[in-house]
Design an enzyme around this catalytic site. Structure first.
Site, PDB file in Angstrom:
ATOM      1  CE  LYS A 168       2.463   4.949   8.151  1.00 28.77           C
ATOM      2  NZ  LYS A 168       1.042   5.073   8.385  1.00 28.77           N
ATOM      3  CE1 TYR A 203      -3.758   2.433   0.755  1.00 31.71           C
ATOM      4  CE2 TYR A 203      -2.369   3.263   2.532  1.00 31.71           C
ATOM      5  CZ  TYR A 203      -3.483   3.396   1.719  1.00 31.71           C
ATOM      6  OH  TYR A 203      -4.317   4.476   1.874  1.00 31.71           O
ATOM      7  CG  ASP A 251       5.903   3.452   0.548  1.00 25.36           C
ATOM      8  OD1 ASP A 251       6.270   3.953   1.638  1.00 25.36           O
ATOM      9  OD2 ASP A 251       4.722   3.458   0.165  1.00 25.36           O
TER      10      ASP A 251
HETATM   11  N1  HOZ Z   1      -0.368   2.941   6.215  1.00 23.62           N
HETATM   12  C1  HOZ Z   1      -1.347   3.148   7.216  1.00 23.62           C
HETATM   13  C2  HOZ Z   1      -2.062   1.879   7.559  1.00 23.62           C
HETATM   14  N2  HOZ Z   1      -1.524   0.761   7.046  1.00 23.62           N
HETATM   15  C3  HOZ Z   1      -2.276   4.220   6.843  1.00 23.62           C
HETATM   16  C4  HOZ Z   1      -3.201   4.552   7.933  1.00 23.62           C
HETATM   17  C5  HOZ Z   1      -4.507   4.970   7.373  1.00 23.62           C
HETATM   18  O1  HOZ Z   1      -4.849   4.575   6.260  1.00 23.62           O
HETATM   19  O2  HOZ Z   1      -5.194   5.671   8.098  1.00 23.62           O
END
Ligand code: HOZ
Length: 428
Positions: free
Chosen positions: A266, A143, A238
């Site tokens: 983050k 993701y 990433d």
């Molecule tokens: N990468 C985060 C969760 N896997 C994103 C958090 C979100 O989507 O709020």
């Protein structure tokens, strides 16, 4: 009497879609409503009803020092009375850029943005601009935020909610995205055999954390580097999650592999909204105003986010936190595996240092297919029981759990006791 979290959720659903500002918070796949949070300190998070939990979400990764770390709070406090945004350069941005360049091996120049989504979207635009090619390669279950091109076979909330592809993303765009199985060199080779000269970049989470945590085959990561170089495509790591998490210089330092571009987020914001992308000057200088590829942002390099991020990185660099995080990670994750084993519940626990995931399955979890084969019903039981025992976990098997420097051995022990009870309950 109805709990305050429940009342707030009911109220929230009237004015916020699904009651949440990001789908992963909703708890749909575990059939529970979200807790509304009042405050957090160290590794403890407290909801609006006054219940305390040991926090393994850590705001989905940023809170590596724990919540409200005194030095981060002091840095924000020091800045806030001097104005919250100028839309003009500050010294803080220079310090942040210098710090990132010193810490992340492959980054020589960096541009700050406001989220990981923006970082990935901008890095892809840069790769397409540099190569003059349209196609991108990503991996199933990874993701990279919610930019149009990157939602194909995505992990995180897309996987949790079982959304196959999102309406609103034009097919014309999606056909330029090739999504391949992670850790599968054969699939990568055939994709490049077929489309190589049209591929602008490979984007990958070197340690996937959005289909649960997957341990990368280091030869696979090396293979990505080699094939990208051979075909003149850019390799984008990433490291929004793994950056500053698994080592001061992220996965690229841990495995000794240099991408062309890196996406960050983050941890570099210390819990404030932030993202960044960086790499070699030959690429980064293509960005406006120096170059011809456009990307911009009113709040980019925001002074509060920079202050919080610099304070976080400074603490990370000073202390011997990484060995401690590693030790706690081993204690928690191997403890979970052996407790489940003793209880006769098949699990696979994948972790790298202080990030990890528990999958209810007996087959190795190496990619999205094997992650999705884990038992969702068992995860739901586990999640619900852990929450009742005061553990705040991500409400999905397709997310990572994070340990912070504020977690103590006693907390890990308490967590393992809670897990032992959860496993016992699951057998009934
Ligand atoms: N990468 C985060 C969760 N896997 C994103 C958090 C979100 O989507 O709020």
């Amino acid at each position: 009497m109805m709990k305050r979290s429940e009342t707030l959720f009911e109220r929230a659903c009237k004015t916020i879609p699904g009651g949440v500002n990001s789908p992963v918070r909703a708890g749909k796949s575990v059939d529970m409503n979200p807790l509304f949070i009042d405050e957090a300190a160290g590794a403890i998070i407290r909801d609006v009803d006054g219940n305390e939990y040991i926090d393994y979400v850590g705001s989905w990764g940023p809170m590596i020092l724990g919540h409200a770390h005194p030095e981060v709070v002091a840095a924000i406090r020091e800045r806030i009375s001097r104005g919250t945004s100028y839309g003009a350069p500050t010294e803080l941005e220079v310090i942040m850029a210098e710090t990132i360049v010193e810490m992340v091996p492959s980054i020589e120049m960096v541009r700050m943005v406001n989220s990981g989504t923006e970082a990935a979207m901008s890095a892809i635009r840069l790769a397409r601009g540099v190569t003059g090619r349209k196609m991108i390669v990503k991996f199933d279950g990874c993701y990279h935020g919610h930019a149009d091109s990157l939602l194909v076979s995505a992990g995180s909330g897309v996987a949790t909610l079982g959304i196959p592809g999102s309406p609103g993303v034009p097919e014309d765009l999606v056909r330029h995205t090739l999504s391949l199985p992670f850790n599968d060199m054969k699939a990568l080779n055939s994709a490049f055999d077929r489309y190589g000269p049209d591929i602008a970049c490979i984007i990958v989470e070197p340690i996937p954390g959005n289909m649960g945590v997957i341990i990368p085959d280091v030869d696979f990561l090396k293979g990505l580097r080699e094939i990208a170089t051979a075909f003149g495509a850019l390799l984008i790591f990433d490291e929004v999650i793994s950056g500053f998490r698994v080592a001061p210089g992220g996965a690229q330092e841990l495995y000794g592999i240099g991408p062309d571009l890196t996406c960050l987020g983050k941890i570099i914001g210390g819990g404030l909204p932030v993202g960044a992308y960086g790499g070699k000057p030959e690429f980064m200088l293509r960005m406006a105003p120096e170059g011809d590829i456009y990307q911009a942002g009113t709040l980019s390099g925001n002074p509060l986010a920079m202050a919080a991020g610099i304070a976080t990185l400074t603490v990370l660099r000073q202390g011997d936190l990484y060995p401690k995080l590693e030790k706690m990670g081993n204690a928690l994750f191997s403890g979970l595996a052996s407790l489940a084993g003793n209880a006769g519940i098949p699990v696979v626990v994948n972790h790298v240092g202080s990030m990890g995931s528990l999958f209810f399955t007996d087959a190795p979890v190496l990619d999205f297919v094997t992650a999705k084969a884990s038992d969702a019903r068992r995860f739901k039981q586990y999640y619900r029981s852990m929450r009742e025992h005061g553990m705040y976990l991500a409400p999905s098997p397709f997310e990572a759990g994070f340990i912070s420097a504020a977690h103590t051995e006693e907390m890990i022990e308490k967590t393992l006791n809670a897990a032992a009870s959860a496993f016992k309950e699951m057998l009934n």
